[in-house]
Design a protein around this motif. Structure first.
Motif: not given
Ligand SMILES: Nc1ncnc2c1ncn2[C@@H]1O[C@H](COP(=O)(O)OP(=O)(O)OP(=O)(O)O)[C@@H](O)[C@H]1O
Ligand SMILES: [Mg+2]
Length: 258
Positions: A157-161, A177-179
């Motif tokens: 979820q953090k990565q979506r945000i 970068d290293e997403g």
């Protein structure tokens, strides 16, 4: 396809520091050149310390190159004036290695996203709210998330945000970068699919960075391989298994196809 970003003969040496125990200079990038075409997802792969983030930071003008130059839509990014630089900082966005970096733990998600739009000062309050709502729908998250604090979100979820934060100003170029490196494999796949569908919808170009060739090959149209600061290979993803690949690429490929 036309090129949007041209990386021309970039080298970077980090100067050693310390007086008593002087560290040696570190050559992080060694005459790296390649172009990124408008609309593609370009994958940059290489082991830890190969110089991936250094190159990303040079493109973002967070780190200064030792030599060489970078052209964005034909303009040398080192010679942009103040206004052009502001525009560049909007057109080129980044999703960092560690999503915690991008989110202020003391602020709600809604506050953090709206803050970015305020900084760039491009929309009215109503427009900002609508944009954020639309974007949430695209990253498949409910509106209540706007009232949450980052700590209450899962890694995915953090990565979506973080992706929404980067896209909210409608960039032309997105560096990731290293997403997905910190995420479980099943969540990784969801995020990669999301990136692909967002890219189709918003037509941005992307530089996607990872140490994981598996992830890179899944997502990217073309691949560049960095090894100890040198670009040793550059090819279309469908040529990954070709005999023409550099020995190091073959090694990387063997380790994923076991
Ligand atoms: N600010 C700095 N000062 C000195 N050396 C640095 C600095 N940043 C990076 N380096 C060195 O430059 C080299 C390249 O680092 P970089 O972070 O670009 O690699 P990377 O490919 O992104 O690695 P990772 O996969 O671990 O993120 C490494 O040897 C690193 O130790
Ligand atoms: Mg890195």
């Amino acid at each position: 396809m036309e090129n949007i970003l041209k990386i021309q003969d970039i080298s970077k040496t980090y100067k050693g520091s310390g007086i008593l125990f002087r560290k040696k200079d570190k050559l992080a990038l060694d005459h790296v050149s390649f172009d990124i075409k408008k609309g593609e997802i370009f994958g940059l792969v290489g082991e830890s310390g190969s110089g991936k983030t250094t190159l990303s930071n040079i493109i973002l003008r967070l780190v200064k190159e030792s030599s060489g130059k970078i052209l964005f839509k034909g303009n040398n990014i080192a010679s942009l004036n103040k206004d052009e630089l502001m525009k560049y900082r909007r057109e080129v966005q980044v999703v960092f290695q560690n999503p915690y970096q991008a989110l202020n733990p003391k602020k709600t998600i809604g506050f953090s996203i709206e803050e970015i739009l305020k900084i760039h000062d491009i929309y009215s309050k109503e427009e900002r709210r609508k944009l954020i709502r639309d974007l949430l729908e695209e990253i498949e998250m409910e509106e209540d998330v706007l009232n949450y604090y980052p700590d209450s979100l899962s890694g995915g979820q953090k990565q979506r945000i973080a992706i929404a934060q980067a896209l909210v100003v409608n960039p032309e170029f997105l560096i990731i970068d290293e997403g997905v490196s910190a995420l479980d494999v099943s969540i990784q796949a969801q995020i990669l699919n999301l990136i692909r569908s967002l890219q189709k919808k918003h037509n941005f170009t992307s530089l996607f960075i990872s140490h994981d060739l598996n992830v890179i090959a899944y997502l990217c149209d073309r691949i560049g391989v960095l090894y100890k600061g040198e670009l040793v290979d550059l090819f279309d993803t469908y040529d990954l298994e070709s005999d023409d690949r550099h020995e190091y690429t073959k090694e990387l490929f063997k380790s994923i196809s076991l």
